[in-house]
Design an enzyme around this catalytic site. Structure first.
Site, PDB file in Angstrom:
ATOM      1  CG  HIS A  83      -1.786  -1.221   1.328  1.00  0.00           C
ATOM      2  ND1 HIS A  83      -1.314  -2.449   1.727  1.00  0.00           N
ATOM      3  CD2 HIS A  83      -3.101  -1.392   1.042  1.00  0.00           C
ATOM      4  CE1 HIS A  83      -2.313  -3.335   1.703  1.00  0.00           C
ATOM      5  NE2 HIS A  83      -3.402  -2.727   1.297  1.00  0.00           N
ATOM      6  CG  HIS A 141      -5.957   1.612  -0.541  1.00  0.00           C
ATOM      7  ND1 HIS A 141      -5.814   2.123   0.725  1.00  0.00           N
ATOM      8  CD2 HIS A 141      -6.253   0.293  -0.369  1.00  0.00           C
ATOM      9  CE1 HIS A 141      -6.028   1.166   1.619  1.00  0.00           C
ATOM     10  NE2 HIS A 141      -6.296   0.042   0.980  1.00  0.00           N
ATOM     11  CD  GLU A 145     -20.026  -6.321  25.021  1.00  0.00           C
ATOM     12  OE1 GLU A 145     -20.061  -5.671  23.945  1.00  0.00           O
ATOM     13  OE2 GLU A 145     -20.982  -6.362  25.806  1.00  0.00           O
ATOM     14  CG  ASP A 183     -30.617 -13.049  30.782  1.00  0.00           C
ATOM     15  OD1 ASP A 183     -31.718 -12.538  31.067  1.00  0.00           O
ATOM     16  OD2 ASP A 183     -29.539 -12.627  31.226  1.00  0.00           O
ATOM     17  CG  HIS A 217     -28.138 -13.069  27.116  1.00  0.00           C
ATOM     18  ND1 HIS A 217     -28.981 -12.569  26.143  1.00  0.00           N
ATOM     19  CD2 HIS A 217     -27.798 -11.995  27.891  1.00  0.00           C
ATOM     20  CE1 HIS A 217     -29.142 -11.266  26.324  1.00  0.00           C
ATOM     21  NE2 HIS A 217     -28.434 -10.893  27.370  1.00  0.00           N
TER      22      HIS A 217
END
Ligand SMILES: [Ca+2]
Ligand SMILES: [Ca+2]
Lengths: 679, 679
Positions: free
Chosen positions: A29, A263, A417, A476, A480
């Site tokens: 690149h 690129h 997360e 749940d 989950h």
């Protein structure tokens, strides 16, 4: 030569080294290096580092979040006299070279973090900045500063589009990380062409909304002074990270500048020649470093070595004046854990009560934290569920917030997360022996899959406290409840995935995780209570797998993990009533077990006995250790945990029945251990 | 009763039904339902839907992105006379109920998408809005409007913290989706307590930066009129999606309102009683629906059924005036693909040249697109690498951009894999037979793991065009080379993971993906060229696995996928020279193969012959079909693809050598097919 002229020549040298490297590889690149060389030059000229001691704790960190631009970084490392040379640039992207296709922390001297997967690098940089703040707040004294380095990051449009960068950047703003300075390569091009096709949001306004300081450079292709001023401006920020917008032209100077064409493909030979001619280089020569440019960078290195030596003198004085903290820093820099820390690991006997392993994990964290100052962590907004916080501990927060301080060791990650995973990698990459953990539900570690794989690839010893590890989480429901999650992570090389069955095994998991220096760990933990097992111990579990119930000439071996071990023990008792001798093997971590001697492993899973695995999730991969698999190859359900276990027959009866079928099926057949292989 | 009074009573009914459901389950989330009930009531009162035909194509869609608040949604569904009843609410979160712990599209009549994993729902909503725009632009006529529904979403702070929501929201702003109205429950609480601990960014400024329209309601706990006005205001937006900020108090009315305590735990009995008393309900009664409230909602349903009938009359007129388009819409609503579409699938013979499967994939997409109008897709900024765009096709873009129009079928996702995955789910959830695909590198499908698992759980027939599927991608190196990726996705239930070996197999993969109605598909494709195999066909490959080279009484079976099949074929020829008869099995999709009859599968992988798998990535899971595994249980490397294959010995010689060792190892041993199991 005037300073301006030599700087310009240096920038051209960087640009042409990168272009030549890509051309030699016929792969890579060139576009971003051409646009970013001026910023790189100006930034590195004022950075603090020692190419001969790349692990110096107070060096400035540089992260190339747009890792595909690595020809730029490698050129800088060569020019600034790291252990990387023109000969390496000539081997760019070749097998076995020190100049791989993306920056790899283990392969390239001077690379701080492995980048390439977009968005990760800037989040790593947030982690590096968090670690610096935490280290500085812990050890700096009013009269002696030990830590004051900056973390710098380059990032492209792609990094900004990725959600992980948004998560980390929002947290960085919240945390007021003024030691973090990021440079956005605003070149208005990504692989699909103009960023207008998908990315016309107002990035600056977004970063202001995150609480960042903004500085803009409109002509970053050649205005070195403006870039230098921008850095000065950024460093004035007292309570915000800074985003410096660099307006650049991708492939600056090339005949195809400003287009996607530059690129990800080498420039054409003619194009390279006109570049060299235009910038005063010999068009027939490749990988040229003018002597004056080399000398110019050498003089910077010399200045930096003085800075480095000064720091060591300061640290020496620190150790004399503050012997306790000084010794602790030295221990951490030596990569050693405090003497006797293992004695703090909780141990259990079968007389101890049944407890959820997430709760046992809390016990370990609470036991180790006071002893190991580099053991820090947090949770992605699940603190009361993950049980990751030591009672009474201080949050890592900007002091002005009134919510904690920078010496705090508990990080409130928010529901982020993926950002957490990448930040954890950055904290580990800071060095100083940081052993950092992050909590979420096991199922949502998958949100961070991109970061987890980089932990493993980069050898970052981070730990996921992954609670609610099965249908045992109950109501749940299937959104989950992990099914594929352990298979996913067990298939990642160099990743330890523990699923402890009781208190001793939980302690063993942390023993392994905290001792680790070159691999990450996931610890899968239950929401529901589990009994303390007869026959478990930290030592046995530390082999990754061991025989818990041993019969002479068993008819069958049941191998299980986590919450299914106790069920298997009960199944073994039921089977005994039927005259079937069933060994039970607990296998809390494939990765650790695989490292044991062949003889040991074969003693656990020997020839001649059919082996059945039991784990209340996907059986995928268990045939590695077993002939038969009892698992859950479907999504779970919403309901009370005990009812779910019963419904899916993960009960002593359900396990015993299948074990009996296994015995029947293999009767009269010759059975070989699955560990025996042809090659 | 005045209108205001009955509305207030209705809101209280919603609140108390939710509270009672959570209390009955002794599990769940009362806080958000209490805060959001007014907005839900006002919104649903003006929504267009028919509870007796939940799949009506022009219904308004409602997405509860904060899926843990499902007691709210279930209460609405009961009150608005869907096939959900108070008896179901009493079974909230119980095994086998129609009211699971998070909204499940397959279990609950009226739920549009399965939510719970935070951030997914709002991204699904973006997909639903994209599909509506695309459907409307394709079929609406100046004189007859067939499609004009809105998509509404509720989302909490958690959703806003997740990167996936940022990715999708940025794209929604770019695409000017004014048919999307999202409501942010700004209650300043998340599980870790005050949002101040990690989330103090300026959300409104961020969404403005994304190009959204903003409306704010400061007292959304009880100001129904303000909420109604906000919706009217939002609907005035001509070129922007709208975010309505609702300032609410979590657990409104509860004694613990405004605290984290009401988020995820049932209210105490006394607290519930005081709520009921305060709102004029009998404190001793649970699940009460006052008759006047029931009647009030019934009258709304009646009005809606009139709207529904009107639409059908309009559609009838449309079909008469525009028979071609009308028939096409009808076909799509019936879930049927165009007659004869399969004939367009390219077929190959060994005489055809070697081509990369990504290029073959481009051929299939180009062949199918003109025939199947509902076959739409895009790429996460890797169009020239994924080869996902039909030459000359129109982009899906806002017409004002000049870059395409809303009838365009190519979506520029930007570098947003997770957002793309969740948006793909939303497009599929729209119905109208949409078969939508998204391209990225196989390794980066992992960034979208959270969305992929929901595709499988929700039965969305979406397709990932996952190119650059191994070390065969070459120089980009280990950060881009999948190792664990296929194991991860193969372990997910209800997910088809194809890795075709040549052109016929690539066509078979698309045949399977486009025909799918209840499972998602990942197609792993090479960057490097592969020969067209002797013995492959669409029909054979459509079984998921088949024998490509068949010997009488083979000594060994080599089972391989994708790029390793041709290598295994060459290995078989080498082995023949050594007098070893090696069958070669191509196994492009575990999921499809597993569905075949046991007899068929055993004919491919029979007893009595040792089986060795060959795949240039993690061997994890392959022991399901083989006795020996040749793979890559480490990260890859940066280098030229052919050199990497050679280095890691994935060559005819490397495969043949291991096959010969396998033959030797099993000589004299009784070998059973791994397909034979005890239970
Ligand atoms: Ca760019
Ligand atoms: Ca909230």
């Amino acid at each position: 030569m005037t300073s301006a002229t030599i700087d310009q020549k240096a920038v051209s040298t960087i640009r042409l080294l990168a272009v030549d490297a890509v051309a030699a590889a016929n792969s890579g690149h060139p576009g971003a290096p051409l646009g970013l060389a001026p910023a790189a030059h100006v930034l590195w000229k004022q950075m603090k580092f020692n190419p001969r001691d790349t692990k110096w704790v107070n060096r400035d960190r540089f992260v190339l979040s747009n890792g595909h631009a690595c020809a730029l970084l490698y050129s800088l490392l060569v020019l600034f006299k790291f252990d990387l040379h023109v000969s390496d640039l000539k081997q760019f992207r070749q097998l076995g070279s020190k100049t791989p296709g993306h920056p790899e922390v283990l392969d390239v001297p001077g690379v701080e973090v492995t980048t390439g997967p977009l968005g990760q690098g800037i989040a790593n940089a947030v982690g590096l900045a968090i670690a610096q703040k935490q280290f500085a707040a812990t050890y700096n004294k009013p009269d002696i500063t030990i830590s004051d380095n900056y973390t710098y990051a380059f990032l492209g449009d792609g990094c900004l589009m990725e959600g992980v960068s948004g998560e980390a950047s929002s947290l960085a703003g919240h945390l007021k990380l003024n030691n973090l300075i990021a440079f956005w390569d605003d070149n208005k091009i990504s692989i699909d062409g103009s960023t207008e096709v998908s990315f016309d949001e107002d990035v600056i306004a977004r970063y202001r909304a995150y609480g960042w300081n903004i500085v803009e450079v409109e002509d970053a292709d050649d205005n070195l002074e403006a870039i230098a001023n921008a850095i000065v401006e950024a460093k004035k920020s007292k309570d915000k990270p800074t985003l410096i917008k660099l307006v650049t032209i991708i492939g600056y100077g090339s005949l195809a500048q400003g287009t996607h064409g530059v690129h990800g493909s080498p420039l054409k030979a003619d194009d390279i020649k006109q570049l060299k001619t235009k910038w005063g280089f010999n068009p027939e020569e490749s990988f040229a470093i003018p002597q004056e440019v080399s000398d110019y960078y050498s003089s910077h290195v010399q200045e930096n070595i003085k800075v480095y030596n000064d720091w060591h003198a300061t640290f020496k004085a620190y150790k004399e004046k503050y012997p306790k903290e000084g010794a602790e820093i030295q221990r951490r820099l030596d990569g050693k854990l405090p003497e006797g820390w293992k004695d703090a690991l909780p141990r259990f006997t079968p007389a101890d009560k049944a407890v959820a392993t997430r709760k046992l994990s809390e016990g370990v964290i609470s036991a180790l934290s006071p002893i190991i100052p580099e053991f820090i962590g947090g949770s992605a907004d699940l603190t009361p569920s993950n049980l990751t916080k030591v009672a009474g501990s201080i949050d890592f927060q900007p002091p002005s917030s009134g919510l904690g301080d920078y010496a705090g060791r508990y990080i409130r990650y928010g529901v982020r997360e993926h950002g957490m995973g990448a930040i954890m990698n950055g904290i580990a990459a800071f060095g100083a022996n940081y052993k950092n953990y992050g909590g979420t539900f096991l199922n949502f570690v998958s949100y961070a899959a991109g970061a987890v794989r980089l932990s493993a690839l980069s050898h970052h010893p981070v730990t996921w406290v992954a609670t609610h590890d099965s249908i045992g989480l109950g109501e749940d429901g299937p959104t989950h409840q992990p099914i594929e999650t352990l298979a996913h992570f067990r298939a990642i090389p160099n990743l330890s995935v523990w699923r402890p069955a009781d208190g001793n095994e939980t302690s063993a998991a942390y023993l392994s995780a905290v001792e680790a220096t070159s691999h990450p760990t996931i610890i899968a933990l239950t929401r529901q209570n589990l009994p303390q097992l007869e026959g478990s111990s930290i030592e046995a579990a530390s082999k990754g797998g061991y025989t818990l119930i041993k019969n002479d000439k068993p008819d069958v071996i049941i191998v299980a993990s986590g919450s299914e071990v106790a069920i298997s023990v009960d199944a073994s008792k039921k089977l005994a009533e039927e005259g079937i001798k069933a060994n039970v093997v607990s296998l809390p971590d494939f990765f650790t077990f695989d490292k044991q001697s062949f003889d040991y492993k074969l003693s656990v899973l020997p020839d001649g006995v059919p082996i059945m695995s039991v784990e209340v999730m996907s059986t995928f991969g268990w045939s590695k250790y077993s002939h038969e698999q009892f698992g859950l190859n479907r999504f779970g359900a919403s309901g009370k945990a005990p009812e779910l276990y019963k419904y899916f027959e993960f009960t002593p009866e359900g396990v015993a029945g299948r074990a009996a079928k296994t015995v029947q099926f293999y009767k009269g057949k010759t059975v070989y251990s699955p560990l025996n292989t042809a090659f």
